[in-house]
Each structure stands twice: as C-alpha cells, then as structure tokens.
Design a protein around this motif. Structure first.
Motif, short mmCIF file in Angstrom:
data_model
loop_
_atom_site.label_atom_id
_atom_site.label_comp_id
_atom_site.label_asym_id
_atom_site.label_seq_id
_atom_site.Cartn_x
_atom_site.Cartn_y
_atom_site.Cartn_z
N LEU A 56 0.82 -1.21 0.00
CA LEU A 56 0.00 0.00 0.00
C LEU A 56 0.86 1.26 0.00
N HIS A 57 1.94 1.26 0.78
CA HIS A 57 2.77 2.47 0.86
C HIS A 57 3.49 2.76 -0.44
N MET A 58 3.57 1.77 -1.34
CA MET A 58 4.18 2.00 -2.65
C MET A 58 3.12 2.31 -3.70
N ARG A 59 1.86 1.90 -3.44
CA ARG A 59 0.78 2.17 -4.39
C ARG A 59 0.27 3.61 -4.28
N LEU A 60 0.38 4.19 -3.09
CA LEU A 60 -0.15 5.54 -2.89
C LEU A 60 0.73 6.56 -3.62
N PRO A 61 0.12 7.62 -4.18
CA PRO A 61 0.92 8.64 -4.89
C PRO A 61 1.75 9.45 -3.92
N LYS A 62 2.91 9.85 -4.39
CA LYS A 62 3.82 10.66 -3.57
C LYS A 62 3.64 12.12 -3.94
N ARG A 63 3.67 12.98 -2.96
CA ARG A 63 3.48 14.40 -3.19
C ARG A 63 4.61 15.19 -2.51
N GLY A 64 5.00 16.27 -3.16
CA GLY A 64 5.94 17.18 -2.53
C GLY A 64 7.38 16.73 -2.64
N PHE A 65 8.24 17.43 -1.92
CA PHE A 65 9.68 17.18 -1.95
C PHE A 65 10.23 17.39 -0.54
N ASN A 66 11.04 16.46 -0.10
CA ASN A 66 11.66 16.56 1.21
C ASN A 66 13.10 17.05 1.05
N VAL A 67 13.41 18.17 1.66
CA VAL A 67 14.77 18.71 1.59
C VAL A 67 15.70 17.77 2.36
N PRO A 68 16.82 17.33 1.77
CA PRO A 68 17.68 16.36 2.47
C PRO A 68 18.31 16.90 3.75
N ASN A 69 18.72 18.19 3.75
CA ASN A 69 19.34 18.79 4.94
C ASN A 69 18.63 20.10 5.28
N PRO A 70 17.42 20.02 5.85
CA PRO A 70 16.67 21.25 6.09
C PRO A 70 17.27 22.07 7.23
N LYS A 71 17.10 23.38 7.14
CA LYS A 71 17.54 24.29 8.20
C LYS A 71 16.48 24.35 9.30
N LYS A 72 16.92 24.33 10.54
CA LYS A 72 16.02 24.47 11.68
C LYS A 72 16.08 25.93 12.15
N LEU A 73 15.00 26.65 11.90
CA LEU A 73 14.98 28.08 12.19
C LEU A 73 13.98 28.40 13.29
N ASN A 74 14.27 29.47 14.03
CA ASN A 74 13.34 30.00 15.02
C ASN A 74 12.43 31.01 14.32
N ALA A 75 11.13 30.77 14.32
CA ALA A 75 10.17 31.72 13.73
C ALA A 75 9.76 32.71 14.81
N VAL A 76 10.00 34.00 14.54
CA VAL A 76 9.68 35.06 15.52
C VAL A 76 8.73 36.05 14.86
N ASN A 77 7.61 36.32 15.52
CA ASN A 77 6.62 37.25 15.00
C ASN A 77 6.97 38.69 15.37
N LEU A 78 6.48 39.63 14.57
CA LEU A 78 6.71 41.05 14.87
C LEU A 78 6.05 41.45 16.18
N GLY A 79 4.87 40.87 16.44
CA GLY A 79 4.18 41.18 17.69
C GLY A 79 4.99 40.74 18.91
N ARG A 80 5.69 39.63 18.79
CA ARG A 80 6.52 39.14 19.92
C ARG A 80 7.71 40.08 20.15
N LEU A 81 8.25 40.64 19.08
CA LEU A 81 9.35 41.60 19.23
C LEU A 81 8.88 42.87 19.92
N GLN A 82 7.67 43.32 19.57
CA GLN A 82 7.13 44.51 20.20
C GLN A 82 6.90 44.29 21.69
N GLN A 83 6.44 43.09 22.07
CA GLN A 83 6.28 42.78 23.49
C GLN A 83 7.60 42.87 24.23
#
Length: 207
Positions: A56-83
């Motif tokens: 089944l896992h081979m019959r199902l269609p594959k979607r998207g692309f997985n980056v081999p070495n993704p960057k782990k980033l901290n997401a910071v909002n503008l509202g959090r900076l203002q606080q």
C-alpha cells in the motif's frame, strides 16, 4: 500498618502468561502464535508485505519534496518583538539577531538562525540581521525605516551557470546518441538492400 503488610495495589503486578503448558491452559500447543509458518517463529518482522502484491505504501501517490538537509529556524513574529521592546528586554538601538533574541528570552535556542514572520504589529524602528524575513514582515519593517540584513546564502550566478552547462551537455549527449542510432539504422538498411541485390543477381545468373 506494618512494614510486612506493605504491598502493591490489587492488579498492579500481573502474572506472566506461561505458554505451551497444555491445551487446557488456553495458551498451549502453538502458544498464541497461531499455526505454523514464518510469523510463528521468533525474530520475524514483516512490515508492509502483502504476499508479493505491490504494498500500500508503494501504491499511494507521492506528493511534494523533502529537503535532504533542512535548516532548523526560530520563527519570531513582529508582535513578539514589540512585546519584548515594551518589557525593556530588547534595545531598539541594537541590531536584532540570534544572540540578542536569545539574551532577551524571545528564543530558547539559536538553532540555525531566525526567520521573522509578519504576524502582529511592530511600532518601533529596528535593524535586523537574520536568516530570513517573510514578505509581509519585510514590508512592515521597511515602512518604519528599519534595515534588514539577510544572512542566508543567496544562490550564486556560478551555480546557475554550472546547472545550465550541465543541462546543455546532457542535451548534446542525448542528441549525439540519437544521431548514432539513426546512422546505424541507415547502414543496416543499406546492407540489407545490397544483400538482396546480390541475391537477385545470383538468381538471374543461375537462370
């Protein structure tokens, strides 16, 4: 209560099921493993096998692309900076970077960098030295007169040229291979035609 009366709660410790102790025990003969075969043996792990049918896992269609070495980033909002600015933890005169955000308690770990997101409202002009900035965040920062320095490496022109050159070489090699195949086909057809002509001549001479 005495020390010799201390014991676990009722049902906290269960007796292990002793398999193979006669059919009347309920776990005799095959010991709960079913009938004979591969899965009744120990150390067998068959995951996703469907008897030779495409799993089944081979019959199902594959979607998207997985980056081999993704960057782990901290997401910071503008509202959090203002606080953080309102609380006095961030200094508006200093550039906003990974070190300053960590010391202010906005992020816990530095990871691979910081990406600024446009959620919330920023009221103070700030200069940024970050890995990335979203389009909405960039617009809000530049509207206040802030400066943004993106630390993420931009794709160089040499990389684009190398890719284009590699693509052109591949295309040329494919074309050359097609030309060789066409030449071979023509030579084979000519040889067959010559051979058939020789056969006709021999037949005429024999007559």
């Amino acid at each position: 209560m005495r020390l010799n009366e201390l014991r676990d709660n009722q049902g906290a410790r269960k007796t292990r099921v002793r398999v193979g102790r006669g059919t009347s025990s309920g776990k005799g003969k095959t010991g709960g493993r079913g009938v004979k075969g591969q899965k009744s043996r120990s150390g067998v792990s068959i995951k996703g096998f469907e008897g030779g049918q495409m799993p089944l896992h081979m019959r199902l269609p594959k979607r998207g692309f997985n980056v081999p070495n993704p960057k782990k980033l901290n997401a910071v909002n503008l509202g959090r900076l203002q606080q953080a600015l309102d609380a006095g933890k961030l200094n508006a005169s200093d550039p906003v970077n990974t070190a300053s955000l960590k010391s202010a308690g906005v992020i816990r770990r530095e990871l691979d960098g910081v990406r600024i997101i446009g959620n919330g409202e920023l009221k103070t002009k700030l200069d940024f030295e970050v890995f990335g900035v979203s389009a909405s965040a960039r617009e809000a920062i530049e509207k206040l007169g802030g400066k943004i320095t993106v630390l993420a490496p931009a794709p160089s022109k040499d990389d684009d040229d190398a890719k284009a050159e590699k693509k052109a070489k591949k295309k040329a090699a494919k074309k050359a291979e097609a030309d060789v195949e066409e030449t071979d086909t023509e030579e084979e057809a000519l040889a067959e035609e010559t051979a058939s002509g020789d056969t006709d001549n021999e037949d005429n001479q024999s007559e």
